[in-house]
Design an enzyme around this catalytic site. Structure first.
Site, PDB file in Angstrom:
ATOM      1  N   HIS A 170       0.835  -1.185   0.121  1.00  0.00           N
ATOM      2  CA  HIS A 170      -0.007  -0.032  -0.025  1.00  0.00           C
ATOM      3  C   HIS A 170       0.884   1.190  -0.020  1.00  0.00           C
ATOM      4  O   HIS A 170       2.311   1.315   0.247  1.00  0.00           O
ATOM      5  CB  HIS A 170      -0.926  -0.006   1.290  1.00  0.00           C
TER       6      HIS A 170
ATOM      7  N   CYS B  68      -2.489   0.276   9.774  1.00  0.00           N
ATOM      8  CA  CYS B  68      -3.393  -0.804   9.595  1.00  0.00           C
ATOM      9  C   CYS B  68      -4.173  -1.030  10.533  1.00  0.00           C
ATOM     10  O   CYS B  68      -5.462  -1.578  10.004  1.00  0.00           O
ATOM     11  CB  CYS B  68      -2.722  -1.961   8.961  1.00  0.00           C
TER      12      CYS B  68
HETATM   13  N1  GLY Z   1      -2.292  -8.966   5.468  1.00  0.00           N
HETATM   14  C1  GLY Z   1      -2.680  -7.724   5.077  1.00  0.00           C
HETATM   15  C2  GLY Z   1      -2.942  -7.356   3.691  1.00  0.00           C
HETATM   16  O1  GLY Z   1      -2.456  -8.271   2.760  1.00  0.00           O
HETATM   17  O2  GLY Z   1      -3.660  -6.935   3.179  1.00  0.00           O
END
Ligand code: GLY
Length: 257
Positions: A165, A252
């Protein structure tokens, strides 16, 4: 420090279940769900110490990655956007939080063919910069821009090719300051910001959560901690090994507003 801080007050979290051992992971590291739950509780304590009001939603065993609450939704400018996940195994996560959001905020949603994950959305003081990544596509970014335009929120996109991300590589911590891995340090989108370059051996510290004068970091990142403290930030560190094993960082784990 200038100019102003991030002013988040609320954090919505979801503790990991036993199924977190099956979360998406590029690291091949074994994940210990019991340790993850202890680390999640410590993370919530640190959120409270930074001034957040923390609310926890129920564990979802059916969705192994659902503790990563940043990804399925966004709250900005008093409205919510329910995302559409790029990762197939995470497709059910937005529906798990949509009703909670609709009860509290004017709420819109990203629709097919758009995909958008919160980990790609960088909230800057004057706009949202959204990573076009393996998880977030151009249609998702266009829909987000259209849904937020009535509120006067500007949205622009930037390619993300090397990272899961955008927030894996760069986060805004307030006071005009970014934490960034080297390849984002002189990115044209960030001219005018002070950029703290996170050294490669501390790469997990690029994903940090700033609120007020606090910055929450994963524990064990002394150089990044010192660089932040030298600029007047108060650093709160918390253990994150199990979430790191599942490619997750500090931002996250919470949907914040
Ligand atoms: N394990 C977090 C993701 O891949 O979105």
């Amino acid at each position: 420090m200038t100019p102003g801080p991030n002013t988040y007050t609320h954090a919505l979290v979801r503790p990991p279940g036993d199924s977190f051992a099956q979360a998406i992971s590029s690291t091949r590291a074994k994940i210990d769900p019991a340790r993850a739950r202890r680390q999640h509780a410590a993370y919530c304590d640190v959120l409270r110490a930074a001034g957040f009001q923390v609310e926890a939603l129920p564990v979802s065993e059916a969705l192994p990655d659902s503790c990563f609450m940043q990804d399925p939704a966004l709250v900005v400018a008093g409205q919510a956007v329910v995302c559409r996940m790029g990762a197939t195994s995470r497709a059910g996560e937005p529906a798990l939080v949509a009703e909670w959001l609709r009860a509290r905020f004017p709420t819109t949603a990203i629709a097919a063919p758009g995909t958008l994950e919160g980990g790609d959305i960088l909230l800057l003081p004057d706009r949202l910069l959204v990573g076009e990544s393996a998880r977030t596509n151009a249609a998702g970014i266009r829909q987000l821009a259209a849904q937020l335009a009535p509120a006067g929120v500007k949205v622009s996109g930037t390619p993300v090719t090397k990272y899961l991300h955008l927030l894996t590589a760069v986060t805004y911590v307030g006071h005009n300051t970014l934490l960034a891995l080297a390849d984002y340090a002189s990115h044209p989108e960030f001219s005018g910001y002070e950029v703290i370059v996170v050294p490669p051996e501390e790469a997990h510290a690029a994903d940090a959560l700033g609120t007020g004068d606090h910055v929450i970091l994963p524990e064990g990142h002394p150089k990044t901690t010192a660089a932040l403290q030298a600029r007047g930030f108060k650093v709160l560190a918390t253990p994150m090994s199990e979430f790191g094993a599942a490619d997750g960082g500090i931002t996250c784990l919470a949907l914040v507003w």
